[in-house]
Design an enzyme around this catalytic site. Structure first.
Site, short mmCIF file in Angstrom:
data_model
loop_
_atom_site.label_atom_id
_atom_site.label_comp_id
_atom_site.label_asym_id
_atom_site.label_seq_id
_atom_site.Cartn_x
_atom_site.Cartn_y
_atom_site.Cartn_z
N ARG A 207 0.67 -1.30 0.02
CA ARG A 207 0.01 0.04 -0.25
C ARG A 207 0.81 1.10 -0.12
O ARG A 207 0.59 2.17 -0.68
CB ARG A 207 -0.92 0.06 1.25
CG ARG A 207 -1.67 1.34 1.28
CD ARG A 207 -2.79 1.28 2.31
NE ARG A 207 -2.94 0.45 3.41
CZ ARG A 207 -2.14 0.56 4.55
NH1 ARG A 207 -1.28 1.43 4.80
NH2 ARG A 207 -2.05 -0.43 5.47
N TYR B 111 -17.86 17.18 -13.45
CA TYR B 111 -18.34 15.97 -13.38
C TYR B 111 -19.33 15.69 -12.52
O TYR B 111 -18.75 15.74 -11.04
CB TYR B 111 -17.07 14.99 -13.44
CG TYR B 111 -17.20 13.41 -13.12
CD1 TYR B 111 -17.81 12.87 -14.29
CD2 TYR B 111 -16.81 12.67 -12.03
CE1 TYR B 111 -18.12 11.75 -14.28
CE2 TYR B 111 -17.48 11.52 -11.94
CZ TYR B 111 -17.97 10.78 -13.03
OH TYR B 111 -18.19 9.44 -12.76
N ASP C 180 -8.87 19.20 -13.47
CA ASP C 180 -9.04 17.80 -13.96
C ASP C 180 -8.87 17.69 -15.48
O ASP C 180 -9.39 18.30 -16.30
CB ASP C 180 -10.61 17.59 -13.45
CG ASP C 180 -11.07 16.09 -13.79
OD1 ASP C 180 -10.42 15.57 -14.91
OD2 ASP C 180 -11.93 15.61 -13.35
N LYS D 227 -10.44 6.80 -18.06
CA LYS D 227 -11.06 7.18 -19.47
C LYS D 227 -9.86 7.03 -20.37
O LYS D 227 -9.42 5.94 -20.89
CB LYS D 227 -11.48 8.65 -19.21
CG LYS D 227 -12.35 8.77 -18.11
CD LYS D 227 -13.73 8.12 -18.06
CE LYS D 227 -14.80 7.96 -16.87
NZ LYS D 227 -14.70 9.07 -16.10
C1 LIG Z 1 -15.17 9.63 -14.84
C2 LIG Z 1 -14.43 10.98 -14.58
C3 LIG Z 1 -14.17 11.11 -13.13
C4 LIG Z 1 -14.23 10.17 -12.00
O1 LIG Z 1 -13.13 9.32 -12.38
P1 LIG Z 1 -13.52 7.68 -11.75
O2 LIG Z 1 -12.24 6.89 -12.73
O3 LIG Z 1 -14.76 7.15 -12.54
O4 LIG Z 1 -13.58 7.48 -10.33
C5 LIG Z 1 -13.91 12.67 -12.80
N1 LIG Z 1 -13.52 13.41 -13.81
C6 LIG Z 1 -14.09 13.23 -14.87
C7 LIG Z 1 -13.93 14.54 -15.82
C8 LIG Z 1 -14.37 12.21 -15.29
O5 LIG Z 1 -14.77 12.00 -16.58
#
Ligand SMILES: *Cc1c(COP(=O)(O)O)cnc(C)c1O
Length: 384
Positions: free
Chosen positions: A49, A102, A174, A199
């Site tokens: 961890r 998001y 982000d 993604k």
């Molecule tokens: C999907 C997404 C998240 C969250 O990520 P996870 O891997 O699903 O926890 C955060 N920000 C954006 C822009 C996203 O598309």
């Protein structure tokens, strides 16, 4: 190593540093590590961890791609975001955030962090002046997504970074939609980049992961401490898979963008389509900013059908290659209706005010052959 793809292939992986000269970084599954003596018990790798050689290799590659000094990997994008907040904020602190974030990030702010006394003000950050106006003496963080989901709104990162630095607040961006291949917020003055690596970075819709990149060693130490203390780390197999995916990030992003641009142009001239939102189109209201701070426009686009919600439902249900599914950024094309799916929890009035209309369709354009995608879209549009 300077070129993006050279770094994507080689950063974090050096055959000379492996036991047998592995060209591909080994997957280290052991959670614990043998020690020669009690005196050395806390040296090197101790417990997985805290650190793991496969995750370390992944983190080096992630840092190299964002041109960051440090990167940390997490078990999901939201795990990364939660750790950033837990590491850097405390009760009474205030965040100014883009109102088009998001949904999961908003839920984290409103339903979880609010219970610990962290407050958030949402603004339309297309105008950085709105960020400035929302600052309070307690503001410690500015949280942006650019481009946003699903309306692909942009914030001028440089302008936001100046506001953040004057306010003594961290600027968090982000970067999930653009990826470091098309946009590097740290180079534009941001303090922290977060990713849902689920993604584009993983790109094959088969793993959940998150990442944080920073340049400040002080911030890195806090994040590293909390990565271990909170414990939302990615397992070694997923760390390896993500590393494997990153090697083709540039190739995939070029193709996502190539297809998305052509589909955006095709839809824009289609009689059944009202409007198309894609930062690469000259009709996008912030196209000049996109050109300035991004080197490409990625594979996400949204469009509105003239027939409203009914037409949108018939369209998505008639597609044969493009899959009706949430999420985005994979090699396979995905489609969804934000008002009925990803953004259904937002009250209708608020949704409409923002521009998320009932007939809005969001496409995550994959890397299939363009002709097949256009043919699929054409036959589905005929049924609306
Ligand atoms: C999907 C997404 C998240 C969250 O990520 P996870 O891997 O699903 O926890 C955060 N920000 C954006 C822009 C996203 O598309």
């Amino acid at each position: 190593m300077r070129g993006f793809t050279t770094k994507a292939v080689h950063a974090g992986e050096d055959p000379r540093e492996t036991l047998h000269g592995d060209v591909v970084h080994p997957i280290h599954l052991s959670v614990t590590y043998w020690k020669r003596s009690v005196a050395e018990a806390e040296e090197g790798y101790v417990y997985s961890r805290t650190s793991n050689p496969t995750r370390d290799a992944l983190e080096k590659k992630l840092a190299a791609l964002e041109n960051a000094r440090y990167a940390l990997a997490f078990s999901s994008g939201l795990a990364a975001e939660a750790t950033v907040i837990l590491a850097l904020l405390r009760e009474g602190d205030h965040i100014v955030a883009f109102d088009d974030l998001y949904g999961g990030t908003k839920r984290l702010f409103q339903r979880v962090m609010a219970r610990f006394g962290i407050k958030v003000t949402y603004v339309d950050a297309r105008d950085p002046g709105n960020i400035e106006k929302a600052l309070t003496p307690a503001t410690r963080m500015i949280w942006l997504e650019t481009p946003t989901n699903p309306l692909l709104k942009l914030t001028d990162i440089r302008a936001a970074a100046e506001i953040a630095s004057r306010a003594g607040a961290y600027l968090v961006v982000d970067n999930t939609f653009a990826t470091p291949y098309f946009q590097r917020p740290l180079e534009l003055g941001a303090d922290i980049v977060v990713h849902s690596a689920t993604k584009y970075l993983s790109g094959h819709s088969d793993l959940l992961a998150g990442a944080v990149m920073v340049n400040s060693s002080e911030v890195y130490e806090k994040l590293k401490y909390h990565q271990n203390a909170v414990g939302a780390v990615p397992p070694p197999l997923d760390s390896y898979l993500l590393m494997r995916s990153l090697k083709t990030l540039a190739l995939r992003m070029e193709w996502h963008q190539h297809n998305a641009m052509k589909i955006a142009e095709h839809l824009e001239s289609h009689p059944k389509v009202d409007r198309v939102i894609y930062p690469g189109l000259s009709t996008h209201p912030q196209h000049s900013l996109a050109k300035r701070q991004m080197t490409g426009y990625s594979g996400m686009l949204s469009f509105e059908l003239k027939g409203g919600a009914g037409a949108a439902v018939r369209f998505v249900e008639s597609l044969r290659i493009i899959a009706l599914a949430e999420s985005l950024g994979g090699v396979e094309s995905l489609v969804e209706i934000p008002s009925l799916m990803t953004h259904a929890s937002i009250p209708r009035e608020e949704r409409l005010k923002k521009g998320i209309t009932d007939g809005l369709v969001r496409l995550s354009v994959g890397i299939e052959d363009l002709e097949d995608l256009i043919e699929d879209i054409e036959q589905a549009l005929k049924k609306t």
